[in-house]
Motif scaffolding. Structure first.
Motif, PDB file in Angstrom:
ATOM      1  N   GLY A 192      49.057  40.160  43.440  1.00 47.24           N
ATOM      2  CA  GLY A 192      49.229  38.712  42.901  1.00 47.24           C
ATOM      3  C   GLY A 192      49.382  38.770  41.486  1.00 47.24           C
ATOM      4  N   ILE A 193      49.824  39.796  40.973  1.00 50.34           N
ATOM      5  CA  ILE A 193      49.984  39.760  39.435  1.00 50.34           C
ATOM      6  C   ILE A 193      50.856  38.838  38.792  1.00 50.34           C
ATOM      7  CG2 ILE A 193      50.565  41.316  37.386  1.00 50.34           C
ATOM      8  CD1 ILE A 193      49.692  43.573  39.113  1.00 50.34           C
ATOM      9  N   SER A 194      50.298  38.033  37.871  1.00 50.37           N
ATOM     10  CA  SER A 194      51.013  37.043  37.165  1.00 50.37           C
ATOM     11  C   SER A 194      51.324  37.785  35.513  1.00 50.37           C
ATOM     12  CB  SER A 194      50.413  35.758  36.990  1.00 50.37           C
ATOM     13  OG  SER A 194      51.137  34.865  36.159  1.00 50.37           O
ATOM     14  N   LYS A 195      52.497  38.216  35.313  1.00 42.52           N
ATOM     15  CA  LYS A 195      52.697  38.653  33.852  1.00 42.52           C
ATOM     16  C   LYS A 195      52.600  37.439  32.728  1.00 42.52           C
ATOM     17  CE  LYS A 195      55.572  42.314  35.295  1.00 42.52           C
ATOM     18  NZ  LYS A 195      56.765  43.296  35.309  1.00 42.52           N
ATOM     19  N   LEU A 196      52.962  36.243  33.316  1.00 41.66           N
ATOM     20  CA  LEU A 196      52.921  34.972  32.299  1.00 41.66           C
ATOM     21  C   LEU A 196      51.477  34.967  32.067  1.00 41.66           C
ATOM     22  CD1 LEU A 196      53.912  32.502  31.002  1.00 41.66           C
ATOM     23  CD2 LEU A 196      53.733  31.306  33.281  1.00 41.66           C
ATOM     24  N   GLY A 249      45.526  38.871  37.757  1.00 38.35           N
ATOM     25  CA  GLY A 249      45.704  39.542  39.222  1.00 38.35           C
ATOM     26  C   GLY A 249      44.386  39.542  40.070  1.00 38.35           C
ATOM     27  N   PHE A 250      44.636  40.044  41.326  1.00 34.28           N
ATOM     28  CA  PHE A 250      43.401  40.115  42.276  1.00 34.28           C
ATOM     29  C   PHE A 250      43.355  41.655  42.647  1.00 34.28           C
ATOM     30  CE2 PHE A 250      44.823  35.899  42.485  1.00 34.28           C
ATOM     31  CZ  PHE A 250      43.422  34.966  42.642  1.00 34.28           C
ATOM     32  N   THR A 256      46.886  49.879  30.920  1.00 32.81           N
ATOM     33  CA  THR A 256      48.302  49.991  31.261  1.00 32.81           C
ATOM     34  C   THR A 256      49.085  48.572  31.734  1.00 32.81           C
ATOM     35  OG1 THR A 256      47.811  52.071  32.185  1.00 32.81           O
ATOM     36  CG2 THR A 256      50.169  51.334  32.611  1.00 32.81           C
ATOM     37  N   LEU A 257      48.449  47.955  32.874  1.00 31.75           N
ATOM     38  CA  LEU A 257      48.998  46.592  33.182  1.00 31.75           C
ATOM     39  C   LEU A 257      48.847  45.469  32.011  1.00 31.75           C
ATOM     40  CD1 LEU A 257      48.332  46.866  36.782  1.00 31.75           C
ATOM     41  CD2 LEU A 257      50.439  47.523  35.887  1.00 31.75           C
ATOM     42  N   GLU A 258      48.146  45.816  31.286  1.00 32.87           N
ATOM     43  CA  GLU A 258      47.580  44.705  29.847  1.00 32.87           C
ATOM     44  C   GLU A 258      47.309  43.335  30.609  1.00 32.87           C
ATOM     45  OE1 GLU A 258      51.461  44.755  27.819  1.00 32.87           O
ATOM     46  OE2 GLU A 258      50.754  46.411  26.695  1.00 32.87           O
ATOM     47  N   LEU A 259      46.546  43.524  31.639  1.00 34.14           N
ATOM     48  CA  LEU A 259      46.078  42.075  32.386  1.00 34.14           C
ATOM     49  C   LEU A 259      44.858  41.573  31.542  1.00 34.14           C
ATOM     50  CD1 LEU A 259      46.265  43.099  35.999  1.00 34.14           C
ATOM     51  CD2 LEU A 259      47.781  41.761  34.548  1.00 34.14           C
ATOM     52  N   ASN A 260      44.598  40.463  31.378  1.00 33.22           N
ATOM     53  CA  ASN A 260      43.580  39.759  30.639  1.00 33.22           C
ATOM     54  C   ASN A 260      42.310  39.307  31.442  1.00 33.22           C
ATOM     55  OD1 ASN A 260      41.762  38.827  28.334  1.00 33.22           O
ATOM     56  ND2 ASN A 260      42.113  36.776  29.402  1.00 33.22           N
ATOM     57  N   ARG A 261      42.571  39.027  33.038  1.00 29.58           N
ATOM     58  CA  ARG A 261      41.943  38.690  33.968  1.00 29.58           C
ATOM     59  C   ARG A 261      42.074  39.158  35.331  1.00 29.58           C
ATOM     60  NH1 ARG A 261      38.903  34.020  35.936  1.00 29.58           N
ATOM     61  NH2 ARG A 261      39.509  33.355  38.105  1.00 29.58           N
ATOM     62  N   ILE A 262      41.003  39.642  36.244  1.00 25.11           N
ATOM     63  CA  ILE A 262      41.199  40.039  37.460  1.00 25.11           C
ATOM     64  C   ILE A 262      40.145  39.702  38.052  1.00 25.11           C
ATOM     65  CG2 ILE A 262      41.152  42.294  38.931  1.00 25.11           C
ATOM     66  CD1 ILE A 262      42.172  43.973  36.491  1.00 25.11           C
ATOM     67  N   ALA A 263      40.656  38.820  39.377  1.00 25.36           N
ATOM     68  CA  ALA A 263      39.659  38.302  40.373  1.00 25.36           C
ATOM     69  C   ALA A 263      39.465  39.003  41.426  1.00 25.36           C
ATOM     70  CB  ALA A 263      40.111  36.699  40.498  1.00 25.36           C
ATOM     71  N   ILE A 264      38.228  38.692  42.170  1.00 26.86           N
ATOM     72  CA  ILE A 264      38.143  39.069  43.346  1.00 26.86           C
ATOM     73  C   ILE A 264      37.673  38.112  44.326  1.00 26.86           C
ATOM     74  CG2 ILE A 264      36.811  40.673  44.788  1.00 26.86           C
ATOM     75  CD1 ILE A 264      36.119  42.529  42.618  1.00 26.86           C
ATOM     76  N   LEU A 265      38.359  38.051  45.554  1.00 28.87           N
ATOM     77  CA  LEU A 265      38.087  36.884  46.485  1.00 28.87           C
ATOM     78  C   LEU A 265      37.652  37.807  47.552  1.00 28.87           C
ATOM     79  CD1 LEU A 265      38.555  33.956  47.009  1.00 28.87           C
ATOM     80  CD2 LEU A 265      40.859  34.454  48.006  1.00 28.87           C
ATOM     81  N   ALA A 266      36.382  37.337  47.983  1.00 31.97           N
ATOM     82  CA  ALA A 266      35.667  37.904  49.151  1.00 31.97           C
ATOM     83  C   ALA A 266      34.874  36.944  50.125  1.00 31.97           C
ATOM     84  CB  ALA A 266      34.621  38.761  48.654  1.00 31.97           C
TER      85      ALA A 266
END
Length: 182
Positions: free
Chosen positions: A85-89, A93-94, A123-133
């Motif tokens: 679910g990576i959003s480059k904008l 991602g999750f 590498t992916l340059e994400l700022n936020r990663i979430a986990i849904l459990a």
């Protein structure tokens, strides 16, 4: 000395050469995995695993919204982990993950997740990663909490599995928080 200090945990790129081993791993832990992973019921053969691996490998080549890895412990396949679910904008991602039953409780997922987060925030340059459990998925929630993810709240009936809705906890980690921990 901990178990992690004596073992090598590596993230491997998805490749169809692992299809039979991946299917065997899923099959041996089918009952446990099925509780929280909807795809288990449709993974019925090594060919299903081959198609999955071919699809994620092609997605990686084409720049899809998912980064996937196989988890190996001392060269033996143990599970999978991805950032989907990576959003480059939004640069988010999750994180999703699973291990076969015989690898649970050995510190494998914590180290594998740390490597995936390094890639996600690097590498992916994400700022936020979430986990849904799932609220009742104590093992998955424990991974998020051990890694230092912040619990943001609960999604009422946020998961639909096997004809039933389940409440889910949402956790997140920001790039700056991860860098401060490393």
């Amino acid at each position: 000395m901990t178990a992690i200090a004596q073992t090598c945990i590596a993230l491997l790129p998805p490749d169809v050469i692992h299809a039979e081993r991946l299917f065997a791993l899923i099959d041996e832990s089918r009952e446990t995995l099925r509780a929280w992973l909807p795809w288990v019921d449709t993974t019925l053969s090594a060919e299903d695993s081959r198609q999955f691996l071919a699809g994620v490998a092609e997605g990686a080549r084409s720049g899809s919204a998912c980064a996937s890895w196989l988890i190996a412990l001392d060269g033996e396949l143990a599970g999978c982990i991805d950032i989907h679910g990576i959003s480059k904008l939004h640069r988010s991602g999750f994180l999703g993950y699973w291990l076969a039953d015989r690898f649970v409780g050995k510190g494998v997922m914590g180290e594998a997740a740390a490597q995936a987060l390094d890639a996600g925030f690097g590498t992916l340059e994400l700022n936020r990663i979430a986990i849904l459990a799932g609220v009742a998925n104590a093992r998955s929630r424990a991974v998020a909490e051990r890694l230092g993810f912040v619990q943001e709240g609960a999604q009422r009936e946020g998961l639909h599995l096997h004809g039933r809705y389940h409440d889910a906890c949402q956790y997140s980690m920001l790039a700056g928080e991860w860098r401060a921990r490393r």
